[in-house]
Design a protein around this motif. Sequence first.
Motif, PDB file in Angstrom:
ATOM      1  N   UNK A  69      40.402  68.146  27.246  1.00 25.36           N
ATOM      2  CA  UNK A  69      39.633  69.427  26.900  1.00 25.36           C
ATOM      3  C   UNK A  69      39.356  70.023  28.235  1.00 25.36           C
ATOM      4  N   UNK A  70      39.107  71.592  27.911  1.00 24.39           N
ATOM      5  CA  UNK A  70      38.652  72.380  29.336  1.00 24.39           C
ATOM      6  C   UNK A  70      37.450  71.843  29.800  1.00 24.39           C
ATOM      7  N   UNK A  71      36.458  71.689  28.665  1.00 26.74           N
ATOM      8  CA  UNK A  71      35.112  71.296  28.932  1.00 26.74           C
ATOM      9  C   UNK A  71      35.031  69.841  29.927  1.00 26.74           C
ATOM     10  N   UNK A  79      32.280  71.939  37.580  1.00 29.16           N
ATOM     11  CA  UNK A  79      32.291  73.426  37.529  1.00 29.16           C
ATOM     12  C   UNK A  79      31.539  73.907  36.152  1.00 29.16           C
ATOM     13  N   UNK A  80      31.085  74.919  36.048  1.00 29.37           N
ATOM     14  CA  UNK A  80      30.737  75.666  34.703  1.00 29.37           C
ATOM     15  C   UNK A  80      32.109  75.712  33.840  1.00 29.37           C
ATOM     16  N   UNK A  81      32.044  75.580  32.594  1.00 26.31           N
ATOM     17  CA  UNK A  81      33.289  75.703  31.676  1.00 26.31           C
ATOM     18  C   UNK A  81      33.937  76.924  31.663  1.00 26.31           C
ATOM     19  N   UNK A  86      38.471  80.446  33.765  1.00 22.01           N
ATOM     20  CA  UNK A  86      38.999  81.433  34.256  1.00 22.01           C
ATOM     21  C   UNK A  86      39.786  81.312  35.488  1.00 22.01           C
ATOM     22  N   UNK A  87      39.454  80.181  36.278  1.00 23.71           N
ATOM     23  CA  UNK A  87      40.682  79.671  37.165  1.00 23.71           C
ATOM     24  C   UNK A  87      41.946  79.321  36.559  1.00 23.71           C
ATOM     25  N   UNK A  88      41.990  78.600  35.477  1.00 24.19           N
ATOM     26  CA  UNK A  88      43.057  77.960  34.831  1.00 24.19           C
ATOM     27  C   UNK A  88      43.873  79.341  34.127  1.00 24.19           C
ATOM     28  N   UNK A  89      43.429  80.156  33.561  1.00 23.51           N
ATOM     29  CA  UNK A  89      43.903  81.485  33.142  1.00 23.51           C
ATOM     30  C   UNK A  89      44.556  82.205  34.204  1.00 23.51           C
ATOM     31  N   UNK A  90      43.698  82.303  35.365  1.00 25.06           N
ATOM     32  CA  UNK A  90      44.531  83.397  36.247  1.00 25.06           C
ATOM     33  C   UNK A  90      45.300  82.336  36.918  1.00 25.06           C
TER      34      UNK A  90
END
Length: 203
Positions: A69-71, A79-81, A86-90
């Motif tokens: 999971x992302x979390x 890192x904050x979830x 945001x990094x994964x999406x970009x």
Amino acid sequence: MAPGHVAYGLRAQYGLQVTPDTVMAWERGLAAPGSRELTALAGVLWCSPGELLAAATTLREHRIARGMAVEDVARRVGLDTAAYRRMEDSGRWRGNERQTTALADTLGLTPRELLQATGRDEELAELLRSAVTARWQAYVRPAGKMLPLDRGRLEDVLQQLHADYQSRMVATLSWGEASRDTGGAGRDFLERIVDHFWALADV
């Protein structure tokens, strides 16, 4: 299973409103399932999400292939979830050196996979071009921040790249046809610098 059966399983077991046409588009590579859909699809087909991915190239694909999971990934890399998402999406990684090493460990990424997944291939290429055309020693630290490689190994690779490029360019100081040929060899070397780097790094 026919696309209709898969779509039914996604609706009945996971509450996803997916049509048979969407399943067929996934099969043909015309569309791609999202994270939730891919996990559900793996459940319907009794396999792991990684088995449905041809070859993971993005952070999201590597994470899904490992069933995380992302979390969980965000916590392990420190890192904050929301920041990690945001990094994964970009597709652009902005973590520090420690977080980058933790990311590679968490997702089991080789240095080459890490660079590709974090969208830093061209950044490495520019750094390597500068290293072979100038003093390679100045680029050990910046390259070390990008890649979880042993410093001694990195120094050896940069030194060898520099020597290889310089040997190709020395002949351009002479006149004639051989000079033009060697100049072309130097340009080809720079264009394929990342491939040369990975071949020498042997990772």
